[in-house]
Design an enzyme around this catalytic site. Sequence first.
Site, PDB file in Angstrom:
ATOM      1  N   THR A  34       0.756  -1.101   0.027  1.00  0.00           N
ATOM      2  CA  THR A  34       0.075   0.014  -0.008  1.00  0.00           C
ATOM      3  C   THR A  34       1.101   1.325   0.003  1.00  0.00           C
ATOM      4  O   THR A  34       1.769   1.466   0.936  1.00  0.00           O
ATOM      5  CB  THR A  34      -1.022   0.157   1.239  1.00  0.00           C
ATOM      6  OG1 THR A  34      -1.623  -1.270   1.354  1.00  0.00           O
ATOM      7  CG2 THR A  34      -1.771   1.255   1.236  1.00  0.00           C
ATOM      8  N   LYS A  77      -7.301   1.259  -2.817  1.00  0.00           N
ATOM      9  CA  LYS A  77      -6.898   0.977  -1.422  1.00  0.00           C
ATOM     10  C   LYS A  77      -7.232   1.937  -0.208  1.00  0.00           C
ATOM     11  O   LYS A  77      -7.352   1.451   0.778  1.00  0.00           O
ATOM     12  CB  LYS A  77      -5.458   0.261  -1.370  1.00  0.00           C
ATOM     13  CG  LYS A  77      -4.880  -0.289  -0.167  1.00  0.00           C
ATOM     14  CD  LYS A  77      -5.673  -1.322   0.555  1.00  0.00           C
ATOM     15  CE  LYS A  77      -5.187  -1.949   1.777  1.00  0.00           C
ATOM     16  NZ  LYS A  77      -3.951  -2.524   1.517  1.00  0.00           N
ATOM     17  N   LYS A 131       0.470   4.605   8.284  1.00  0.00           N
ATOM     18  CA  LYS A 131       1.139   4.964   7.362  1.00  0.00           C
ATOM     19  C   LYS A 131       0.010   5.080   6.068  1.00  0.00           C
ATOM     20  O   LYS A 131      -0.086   6.187   5.350  1.00  0.00           O
ATOM     21  CB  LYS A 131       2.073   3.891   6.801  1.00  0.00           C
ATOM     22  CG  LYS A 131       2.828   4.262   5.382  1.00  0.00           C
ATOM     23  CD  LYS A 131       2.270   3.302   4.367  1.00  0.00           C
ATOM     24  CE  LYS A 131       2.360   1.867   4.639  1.00  0.00           C
ATOM     25  NZ  LYS A 131       1.976   0.858   3.632  1.00  0.00           N
TER      26      LYS A 131
END
Length: 292
Positions: A101, A176, A244
């Site tokens: 990701t 995502k 993150k």
Amino acid sequence: MLAKETTTIGFIGTGVMGKSMARHLLHAGYPVIVHNRTKEKASDLIAEGADWADSPHEIASKANVIITIIGYPKDVEEVYLGELGLVKNARENTYLIDMTTSTPSLAKRIYEEAKKKNIYTLDAPVSGGDVGARDAKLSIMVGGDEAVFKELQSIFEMLGTNIVYQGPAGAGQHTKMCNQIAIASNMIGVTEAIVYAKKAGLDPEKVLQSITSGAAGSFSLSNLAPRMIKGDFEPGFYIKHFIKDMRIALEEAEGMNMETPGLSLAETLYSHLSAKGEDESGTQALYKYWDR
């Protein structure tokens, strides 16, 4: 689709999810070359027949399909665009699949740089955590050229069950972000529900029996709430990586002039846990925020 007999797969990143993913490809009969910053984390795969490479550069010289699932965008940039990285050292007609990701903008940069060298790239982040990786039931969100996606579809089918081509380079990463935004607020609700059940004097496991199959049902409720109840905070997905992801989504949303109050709250709560030393815990450790 690529023929198995002419395909050698390089796999970079044999962590919580990557190890299971590489294992599925190995057991499907593909020659697999693995690399990880810590060789010990790949020892099981090597014992099962995978070959070891000392660097991404070495993998680039040997494999014609290379999959990465690593930590942060800075790691992706180094592995793909560094002097010893994949784009500069892979052979023509190599397929590069980043399942980390990362940021949509970096996925686009990698695509453009690879295209100059006749190298094909896809951004294909996944969802499903350690369980989805172990059971080969990941959701895979793919960005890049559709023709390249079709060439590699048989490989994706070894790793997941919900495989969707989303659009051009960067589209997988944007999808995502949608996934992580939905999870962020949901995790707050799941955790609050378990804490509420306990404070109300209920048996949380019985509560789950009632609510997991109703309108409140979700992956987090079914798979992570039981871990909360048992005090199991081992990572299926690290808090540090979820933070993150949320920060990438917040930055992308800000660039689109979009308010994301649920995402912002979740990032604040998880950052509090990070400051308390919970980076290496699983996302279900959000429970600890209330259980004080």
